[in-house]
Design a protein around this motif. Structure first.
Motif, PDB file in Angstrom:
ATOM      1  N   PRO A  78      -2.117  14.579 -47.053  1.00 15.69           N
ATOM      2  CA  PRO A  78      -2.035  15.533 -47.679  1.00 15.69           C
ATOM      3  C   PRO A  78      -2.079  14.316 -49.128  1.00 15.69           C
ATOM      4  O   PRO A  78      -1.404  13.362 -49.278  1.00 15.69           O
ATOM      5  N   LEU A  79      -2.213  15.571 -50.145  1.00 17.40           N
ATOM      6  CA  LEU A  79      -2.351  15.021 -51.319  1.00 17.40           C
ATOM      7  C   LEU A  79      -1.048  15.934 -52.054  1.00 17.40           C
ATOM      8  O   LEU A  79      -0.630  16.945 -52.481  1.00 17.40           O
ATOM      9  N   TYR A  80       0.163  14.510 -52.534  1.00  9.88           N
ATOM     10  CA  TYR A  80       1.231  15.257 -53.458  1.00  9.88           C
ATOM     11  C   TYR A  80       1.690  14.815 -54.469  1.00  9.88           C
ATOM     12  O   TYR A  80       0.351  14.368 -55.083  1.00  9.88           O
ATOM     13  N   THR A  81       1.625  16.142 -55.278  1.00 13.29           N
ATOM     14  CA  THR A  81       1.584  15.923 -57.079  1.00 13.29           C
ATOM     15  C   THR A  81       2.679  15.855 -57.217  1.00 13.29           C
ATOM     16  O   THR A  81       3.223  15.460 -58.976  1.00 13.29           O
ATOM     17  N   SER A  82       4.060  15.288 -56.263  1.00 13.33           N
ATOM     18  CA  SER A  82       5.253  15.231 -57.106  1.00 13.33           C
ATOM     19  C   SER A  82       6.002  14.510 -55.792  1.00 13.33           C
ATOM     20  O   SER A  82       5.520  14.768 -54.877  1.00 13.33           O
ATOM     21  N   LEU A  83       6.648  13.401 -56.805  1.00  7.32           N
ATOM     22  CA  LEU A  83       7.676  12.578 -56.208  1.00  7.32           C
ATOM     23  C   LEU A  83       9.326  12.954 -55.579  1.00  7.32           C
ATOM     24  O   LEU A  83       9.725  12.318 -55.039  1.00  7.32           O
ATOM     25  N   GLU A  84       9.380  13.990 -55.812  1.00 10.39           N
ATOM     26  CA  GLU A  84      10.647  14.912 -55.853  1.00 10.39           C
ATOM     27  C   GLU A  84      11.027  15.045 -53.407  1.00 10.39           C
ATOM     28  O   GLU A  84      12.292  14.113 -53.573  1.00 10.39           O
ATOM     29  N   ARG A  85      10.150  15.193 -53.081  1.00 12.80           N
ATOM     30  CA  ARG A  85       9.921  14.983 -51.386  1.00 12.80           C
ATOM     31  C   ARG A  85       9.195  14.089 -50.587  1.00 12.80           C
ATOM     32  O   ARG A  85       8.243  14.920 -50.065  1.00 12.80           O
ATOM     33  N   LEU A 104      -0.366   7.157 -64.646  1.00 13.72           N
ATOM     34  CA  LEU A 104      -0.114   7.748 -63.456  1.00 13.72           C
ATOM     35  C   LEU A 104       1.247   8.703 -63.493  1.00 13.72           C
ATOM     36  O   LEU A 104       0.931   9.859 -62.412  1.00 13.72           O
ATOM     37  N   GLY A 105       1.045   9.207 -64.829  1.00 14.26           N
ATOM     38  CA  GLY A 105       2.631  10.601 -64.417  1.00 14.26           C
ATOM     39  C   GLY A 105       3.754   9.649 -64.110  1.00 14.26           C
ATOM     40  O   GLY A 105       4.134   8.923 -64.797  1.00 14.26           O
ATOM     41  N   PRO A 106       5.064  10.807 -65.544  1.00 16.12           N
ATOM     42  CA  PRO A 106       6.008  10.013 -65.764  1.00 16.12           C
ATOM     43  C   PRO A 106       6.793   9.986 -64.468  1.00 16.12           C
ATOM     44  O   PRO A 106       8.006   8.871 -64.467  1.00 16.12           O
ATOM     45  N   GLU A 107       7.172  10.680 -63.445  1.00 17.01           N
ATOM     46  CA  GLU A 107       8.088  10.301 -62.106  1.00 17.01           C
ATOM     47  C   GLU A 107       7.107   8.710 -61.419  1.00 17.01           C
ATOM     48  O   GLU A 107       7.873   7.964 -60.960  1.00 17.01           O
TER      49      GLU A 107
END
Length: 360
Positions: A78-85, A104-107
């Motif tokens: 799966p491709l994640y778009t957030s590192l929250e979970r 890479l994005g701020p996260e």
């Protein structure tokens, strides 16, 4: 032919070093630049297959996800778009097709200092942002090309999804094998991928023939809006926010348009200038041969390759146009002055043959 023979001699040590570094990592975030293109997506996929073969745990990450024209492409996870979970607590990162943490994005940029990291990239100007190791080769046609070499150095066959990822990156960043970076090494690698079962025609069909009517109408309007400036040497086309609303189109529908501007006879530089906000514009530049549009982009805070570059400026569209044209004039004057003084290889580090034998 032994598979390792597909790796040019100057690349073998780097590829082996990367393969060894990946074998030591675990719980890896495999990441590419935000708004990923085909090379970024292909590199993600190929790297994921390598890590799976090495028995490493990994996750794929790219914001804001796959572009719609690549929704046919199968990823190994799966491709994640957030590192929250995340599916695990990341301990390492493999950073692909990107030379600056901000892209890479701020996260992930914020998390990166706490991770072991390896960086594989082909953009000129990047020095490598990996804490463990880096392979930055501007001579490579695509980052996926380098990832393919890492797979071969690890003793893995270029088949199945791994091969598809490498092919996607090559097709994307060579412009369908039409750009000057389509070297003998690229063609040899591609021939091997096809011989091993990759269907090049099918991939092109799936990538190219996915337009919506809004996409077509947007291009039609922009074709009519294009103009020649600077005595015909610069092909220029602005894109306004309202254009997308009017045609129910998306920013990614502009993929490939600037290459068509470069087809105009006599054009040395093609410029597509997209309005993203009233005071923010994205520019894409294309050229051929000795005309260095990366140098133009760098003047405005951007980057890229000699014949394909871009960036973002925090200006209105008319002000951005003026700034771009002035940067092009300045670069042309400097290039002309340098030509009169004789070739200056140091000014253009891409001018010589380097490790992977490409011709950027």
């Amino acid at each position: 032919m032994q598979q390792i023979e597909l790796v040019p001699g100057g690349c073998r040590e780097h590829a082996a070093r990367m393969a060894a570094a990946l074998a030591r990592l675990d719980d890896v975030v495999v990441a590419a630049h935000a708004n990923p293109d085909g090379d970024a997506v292909g590199s993600l996929a190929a790297a994921g297959h390598i890590l799976r073969a090495l028995g490493r745990r990994f996750m794929l990450y790219a914001r804001p996800g796959l572009p719609r024209y690549l929704d046919f492409f199968t990823l190994p996870a799966p491709l994640y778009t957030s590192l929250e979970r995340p599916p695990f607590a990341p301990r390492a990162a493999l950073l692909l097709d990107c030379g600056e943490p901000e892209r890479l994005g701020p996260e992930l940029a914020a998390l990166l200092p706490r991770l072991e990291s390896v960086n594989i990239d082909h953009h000129l100007g990047g020095k490598g942002m990996g804490s463990v190791d880096n392979w930055v080769d501007p001579d490579a046609a695509a980052t996926a090309q380098l990832v393919g070499y890492v797979a071969l150095a690890a003793g893995l066959p270029l088949t199945g999804g791994l091969a598809q990822g490498v092919l996607l990156g090559l097709v994307t960043d060579t412009g369908g094998f039409a750009h000057g970076n389509t070297s003998a090494a690229v063609l040899a690698l591609t021939a091997h991928l096809v011989a091993e079962g990759c269907d090049l025609a099918d991939m092109r069909e799936r990538m190219d023939n996915t337009w919506t009517l809004g996409h077509l109408h947007l291009w039609g309007e922009l074709m009519g809006r294009a103009q020649l400036l600077e005595g015909g040497s610069v092909a220029f086309c602005p894109v306004y926010l309202e254009d997308f609303r009017r045609h129910q189109a998306f920013k990614e529908d502009l993929e490939g348009f600037v290459e068509h501007l470069r087809r105009l006879r006599g054009t040395r530089v093609a410029v597509l200038l997209r309005e993203d906000a009233p005071e923010r514009c994205k520019f894409s530049l294309r050229s051929f041969g000795p005309v260095d549009v990366r140098a133009v982009a760098v003047r405005l805070g951007g980057g890229g390759h000699r014949n394909a570059a871009g960036g973002t400026v925090h200006l209105s569209l008319p002000a951005a146009q003026a700034a771009l044209l002035e940067a092009i004039r300045l670069e042309e004057r400097e290039r002309s002055a340098g030509a009169e003084e004789g070739p200056d290889v140091a000014k253009n580090p891409e001018s010589g043959q380097k490790s992977c034998g490409s011709d950027f």
